[in-house]
Design a protein around this motif. Structure first.
Motif, PDB file in Angstrom:
ATOM      1  N   PRO A 105     -58.485 -26.898  -4.732  1.00 48.72           N
ATOM      2  CA  PRO A 105     -58.896 -26.875  -3.324  1.00 48.72           C
ATOM      3  C   PRO A 105     -60.060 -25.905  -3.112  1.00 48.72           C
ATOM      4  CG  PRO A 105     -56.512 -26.820  -3.492  1.00 48.72           C
ATOM      5  CD  PRO A 105     -57.039 -26.628  -4.889  1.00 48.72           C
ATOM      6  N   TYR A 106     -60.931 -26.245  -2.127  1.00 44.14           N
ATOM      7  CA  TYR A 106     -62.086 -25.391  -1.808  1.00 44.14           C
ATOM      8  C   TYR A 106     -61.645 -23.944  -1.651  1.00 44.14           C
ATOM      9  CZ  TYR A 106     -64.904 -29.449  -0.363  1.00 44.14           C
ATOM     10  OH  TYR A 106     -65.603 -30.610  -0.310  1.00 44.14           O
ATOM     11  N   GLY A 107     -62.435 -23.022  -2.171  1.00 43.30           N
ATOM     12  CA  GLY A 107     -62.129 -21.618  -1.950  1.00 43.30           C
ATOM     13  C   GLY A 107     -62.748 -20.727  -2.998  1.00 43.30           C
ATOM     14  N   PRO A 108     -62.446 -19.436  -2.920  1.00 42.48           N
ATOM     15  CA  PRO A 108     -63.095 -18.447  -3.782  1.00 42.48           C
ATOM     16  C   PRO A 108     -62.785 -18.634  -5.267  1.00 42.48           C
ATOM     17  CG  PRO A 108     -61.924 -17.402  -1.972  1.00 42.48           C
ATOM     18  CD  PRO A 108     -61.521 -18.825  -1.961  1.00 42.48           C
ATOM     19  N   TYR A 109     -61.623 -19.180  -5.594  1.00 41.54           N
ATOM     20  CA  TYR A 109     -61.274 -19.320  -7.022  1.00 41.54           C
ATOM     21  C   TYR A 109     -62.203 -20.327  -7.692  1.00 41.54           C
ATOM     22  CZ  TYR A 109     -56.954 -16.816  -5.939  1.00 41.54           C
ATOM     23  OH  TYR A 109     -56.045 -15.872  -5.537  1.00 41.54           O
ATOM     24  N   ALA A 110     -62.318 -21.511  -7.112  1.00 39.13           N
ATOM     25  CA  ALA A 110     -63.203 -22.526  -7.699  1.00 39.13           C
ATOM     26  C   ALA A 110     -64.642 -22.032  -7.715  1.00 39.13           C
ATOM     27  CB  ALA A 110     -63.101 -23.828  -6.904  1.00 39.13           C
ATOM     28  N   ASN A 111     -65.049 -21.387  -6.606  1.00 42.40           N
ATOM     29  CA  ASN A 111     -66.439 -20.948  -6.522  1.00 42.40           C
ATOM     30  C   ASN A 111     -66.766 -19.836  -7.507  1.00 42.40           C
ATOM     31  OD1 ASN A 111     -67.468 -22.701  -4.570  1.00 42.40           O
ATOM     32  ND2 ASN A 111     -66.403 -21.578  -2.957  1.00 42.40           N
ATOM     33  N   HIS A 112     -65.734 -19.193  -8.027  1.00 47.33           N
ATOM     34  CA  HIS A 112     -65.935 -18.141  -9.024  1.00 47.33           C
ATOM     35  C   HIS A 112     -66.549 -18.706 -10.308  1.00 47.33           C
ATOM     36  CE1 HIS A 112     -65.093 -13.914  -9.185  1.00 47.33           C
ATOM     37  NE2 HIS A 112     -64.680 -13.994 -10.429  1.00 47.33           N
ATOM     38  N   ILE A 113     -66.399 -20.010 -10.525  1.00 42.45           N
ATOM     39  CA  ILE A 113     -66.879 -20.592 -11.792  1.00 42.45           C
ATOM     40  C   ILE A 113     -67.849 -21.756 -11.555  1.00 42.45           C
ATOM     41  CG2 ILE A 113     -64.922 -19.831 -13.185  1.00 42.45           C
ATOM     42  CD1 ILE A 113     -63.705 -22.611 -12.847  1.00 42.45           C
TER      43      ILE A 113
ATOM     44  N   ASP B 128     -73.205 -28.080  -7.412  1.00 35.57           N
ATOM     45  CA  ASP B 128     -72.364 -29.154  -7.974  1.00 35.57           C
ATOM     46  C   ASP B 128     -70.883 -28.813  -7.760  1.00 35.57           C
ATOM     47  OD1 ASP B 128     -74.599 -30.531  -8.891  1.00 35.57           O
ATOM     48  OD2 ASP B 128     -74.642 -29.380 -10.755  1.00 35.57           O
ATOM     49  N   PHE B 129     -70.433 -28.903  -6.516  1.00 29.84           N
ATOM     50  CA  PHE B 129     -69.051 -28.508  -6.217  1.00 29.84           C
ATOM     51  C   PHE B 129     -68.023 -29.468  -6.823  1.00 29.84           C
ATOM     52  CE2 PHE B 129     -70.981 -26.293  -2.440  1.00 29.84           C
ATOM     53  CZ  PHE B 129     -70.550 -25.023  -2.766  1.00 29.84           C
ATOM     54  N   LYS B 130     -68.453 -30.663  -7.169  1.00 26.84           N
ATOM     55  CA  LYS B 130     -67.463 -31.655  -7.605  1.00 26.84           C
ATOM     56  C   LYS B 130     -67.620 -32.081  -9.053  1.00 26.84           C
ATOM     57  CE  LYS B 130     -66.361 -33.455  -3.063  1.00 26.84           C
ATOM     58  NZ  LYS B 130     -64.953 -33.039  -2.994  1.00 26.84           N
ATOM     59  N   SER B 131     -68.433 -31.396  -9.805  1.00 30.30           N
ATOM     60  CA  SER B 131     -68.626 -31.867 -11.185  1.00 30.30           C
ATOM     61  C   SER B 131     -68.948 -30.726 -12.146  1.00 30.30           C
ATOM     62  CB  SER B 131     -69.733 -32.922 -11.224  1.00 30.30           C
ATOM     63  OG  SER B 131     -70.882 -32.446 -10.539  1.00 30.30           O
TER      64      SER B 131
ATOM     65  N   PHE C 171     -69.240 -19.981  -1.169  1.00 26.55           N
ATOM     66  CA  PHE C 171     -70.476 -20.045  -1.958  1.00 26.55           C
ATOM     67  C   PHE C 171     -70.169 -19.723  -3.415  1.00 26.55           C
ATOM     68  CE2 PHE C 171     -74.228 -19.300   1.179  1.00 26.55           C
ATOM     69  CZ  PHE C 171     -73.908 -20.464   1.819  1.00 26.55           C
ATOM     70  N   PRO C 172     -70.979 -20.248  -4.346  1.00 27.53           N
ATOM     71  CA  PRO C 172     -70.799 -19.906  -5.754  1.00 27.53           C
ATOM     72  C   PRO C 172     -70.949 -18.393  -5.986  1.00 27.53           C
ATOM     73  CG  PRO C 172     -72.239 -21.802  -5.527  1.00 27.53           C
ATOM     74  CD  PRO C 172     -72.021 -21.267  -4.153  1.00 27.53           C
ATOM     75  N   ARG C 173     -70.323 -17.973  -7.048  1.00 27.33           N
ATOM     76  CA  ARG C 173     -70.242 -16.554  -7.401  1.00 27.33           C
ATOM     77  C   ARG C 173     -71.608 -15.851  -7.385  1.00 27.33           C
ATOM     78  NH1 ARG C 173     -66.988 -14.835 -12.095  1.00 27.33           N
ATOM     79  NH2 ARG C 173     -67.916 -13.041 -13.080  1.00 27.33           N
ATOM     80  N   ALA C 174     -72.653 -16.489  -7.949  1.00 26.57           N
ATOM     81  CA  ALA C 174     -73.963 -15.841  -8.048  1.00 26.57           C
ATOM     82  C   ALA C 174     -74.498 -15.484  -6.662  1.00 26.57           C
ATOM     83  CB  ALA C 174     -74.941 -16.773  -8.763  1.00 26.57           C
TER      84      ALA C 174
END
Lengths: 129, 429
Positions: free
Chosen positions: A77-85, A97-100, B347-350
């Motif tokens: 699910p959208y959030g800081p964990y996924a966005n960390h990588i 590229d949020f989905k791939s 937002f992405p980490r960077a």
């Protein structure tokens, strides 16, 4: 094992999105949904932790089985964990590229961090009052 | 006290039939709203007052001090980024655009990471859309592509499509067909008449195949396209051509995946092709309740819908260069004002790593992930709960949100107005 990571909205993520300190938000956005066959191959059970690594970072997530996913794909699910990588590259569109994102997943005994701990790792000072 | 016809400030459906019960200055019950709306109306954990980071601790400050900090930060910056805007009312968004112009900064809204690519496609080939009312009363075929309304827009199906009555449909539930295209099974795919499961990243190819079939060139296709058997694709085009009124709704499954805006361009051109046979429309499932409004306000004030750079003294727009993710990932901005959004979480980490290195002021009712990177956060009223203002529904219809209780928090417009007035004193004495 290699997987393709998809991210998206869930009703639990949306319901807890205004309270990012809550266990509900941390649990929902810190979950990696995966097909049971993949979990068997990895040797992990529901609610155990896995380390998810992409070329842009790594994060520990809780794994939960989801028979609706195709083997070889995971959903976070959208959030800081996924966005960390996820990479900040947008290919001149403004949209990452949020989905791939291709990731590697392995079992781990390491504990999952909280959203606020992830922010602290990046130099932030969580407000926890 | 019961307030009828309140407007839900969560998603782009902007449901305007909510009943809110207020007792002793608090919302105690909400009727008609979905789970998401209920949680928003009944939410607590508001930040009690402005806070300022002091080394490794937070200290409470007064609104005057918080406003002064924001003014000084913005005036001292060479390239300020003003980001967010989708979770507030249009009147506040107007102040933001004026402020960005005066500061020669960059203003971007959350559409750059949701339906920004949809707007790029619309700029290329136009938008054959319509209001939700048209769909509710006329559409006998719905296609949900790359979206999951059961989770993200829970009342879309009951108010406008699957479960809604229609003036021109005798038995709407039986007469409407629903097709769902997605890479995974969801609660939404479970209630589809036809579920098309495509391979991740295959949207463009599948849309092209549907266009080819609609043009009578289906024989040229291979047996499967993007994981979908040719027979199913032919069946779908057949359903589309037989429909009296078809409506396509698409989500971030198209905008965030490979191909980005070209996927949406292809979807619009499919709708164009189908409109040669019957009536077809296409629209985006907008997320934040007023993200559409941020595009409207930006467009009527600057000519561009998001990612507007005023550093040249005129409005300049180049998504991929003047959009928030790119500016942060390139470590380009030297101060950031964040309003009604949470890039720390989304937002992405960077990008958020750079937020830790520059001064940041956030205007938001709640402590969130972005708070960790703030020097100052200023809490405000929640539009639609303790502030009123104009918002645009996902189909572009403006709706006035209502104030259902008083809390004493200033609105976004008030705080931004105070900051803007002080900046004007310095830049336009």
């Amino acid at each position: 094992m290699k997987f393709l990571m998809n991210t998206g909205r869930t009703v639990n993520q949306g319901a807890s999105v205004e309270n990012k300190r809550s266990a509900a938000y941390n649990d929902e956005t810190g979950t990696c949904f995966m097909h049971l066959f993949d979990m068997m191959e990895l040797g992990v059970d529901d609610r155990e932790n896995v380390r998810v690594t992409s070329p842009f970072g790594e994060v520990v997530l809780m794994v939960v089985s989801d028979e609706h996913l195709k083997p070889g794909t995971i959903f976070v699910p959208y959030g800081p964990y996924a966005n960390h990588i996820i990479d900040g590259e947008t290919h001149s569109t403004g949209m990452p590229d949020f989905k791939s994102t291709e990731v590697t997943i392995e079992p781990t005994d390491e504990a999952r961090k909280s959203v606020y701990d992830l922010m602290a790792d990046l130099g932030g000072l969580p407000y926890d009052h | 006290m019961i307030i009828k016809d309140a407007v839900c400030p969560f998603c782009g459906c902007l449901c305007d039939d909510i009943e809110v019960t207020v007792d002793d200055g608090k919302i105690v019950a909400v009727d008609n709203a979905c789970t998401l709306g209920n949680h928003k109306f009944l939410g607590d954990h508001r930040l009690p007052g402005p806070i300022r980071r002091d080394g490794d601790t937070w200290k409470d400050i007064r609104y005057d001090e918080a406003v002064e900090y924001a003014v000084d930060m913005l005036l001292e910056a060479d390239r300020p980024l003003l980001y967010g805007w989708s979770g507030t009312h249009g009147e506040a968004q107007c102040v933001g655009v004026h402020m960005a112009e005066l500061l020669r900064g960059v203003i971007d809204n959350t559409s750059s990471v949701c339906h920004g690519p949809s707007i790029l496609a619309i700029q290329e080939v136009g938008h054959p859309g319509c209001t939700l009312g048209q769909v509710k009363n006329r559409a006998d075929l719905l296609i949900y592509w790359g979206c999951n309304p059961i989770d993200a827009h829970p009342r879309h199906l009951s108010r406008y499509t699957r479960y809604a009555d229609g003036f021109f449909l005798e038995n709407a539930f039986r007469d409407r067909k629903v097709i769902v295209v997605d890479v995974r099974k969801t609660e939404t795919t479970n209630l589809a008449d036809e579920f098309v499961q495509i391979q991740p990243g295959a949207d463009y190819a599948v849309l092209s195949a549907l266009r080819a079939i609609a043009r009578g060139k289906g024989d040229a296709l291979p047996r499967t396209v993007g994981g979908v058997p040719r027979e199913q694709l032919v069946r779908i085009v057949d359903l589309c051509k037989k429909a009296k009124f078809g409506a396509v709704y698409f989500g971030l499954g198209l905008t965030m995946t490979r191909g980005k805006y070209k996927n949406i361009r292809n979807a619009i051109e499919l709708v164009d092709e189908l409109s040669r046979h019957t009536k077809f429309t296409i629209s985006a499932m907008r997320g934040h309740y007023n993200v559409y409004g941020s595009n409207e306000v930006n467009t009527w004030m600057t000519g561009y819908p998001f990612g507007i750079d005023f550093s040249r003294g005129i409005a300049f727009y180049n998504p991929g260069e003047t959009t928030a993710v790119d500016i942060l990932a390139r470590k380009e901005c030297d101060a950031c004002l964040i309003v009604a959004s949470d890039p720390g979480a989304h937002f992405p980490r960077a990008c958020i790593k750079h937020l830790a290195d520059i001064p940041v002021v956030q205007i938001d009712p709640y402590a969130n992930a972005t708070t960790a990177f703030c020097d100052v956060q200023i809490p405000v009223a929640v539009t639609g709960i303790d502030a009123e203002g104009t918002a645009y529904r996902m189909d572009g219809v403006p709706i006035r949100t209502r104030k259902v209780l008083s809390t004493g928090y200033p609105s976004d417009e008030e705080i931004l107005g105070r900051i803007y007035a002080r900046i004007q004193e310095v830049r336009q004495p």
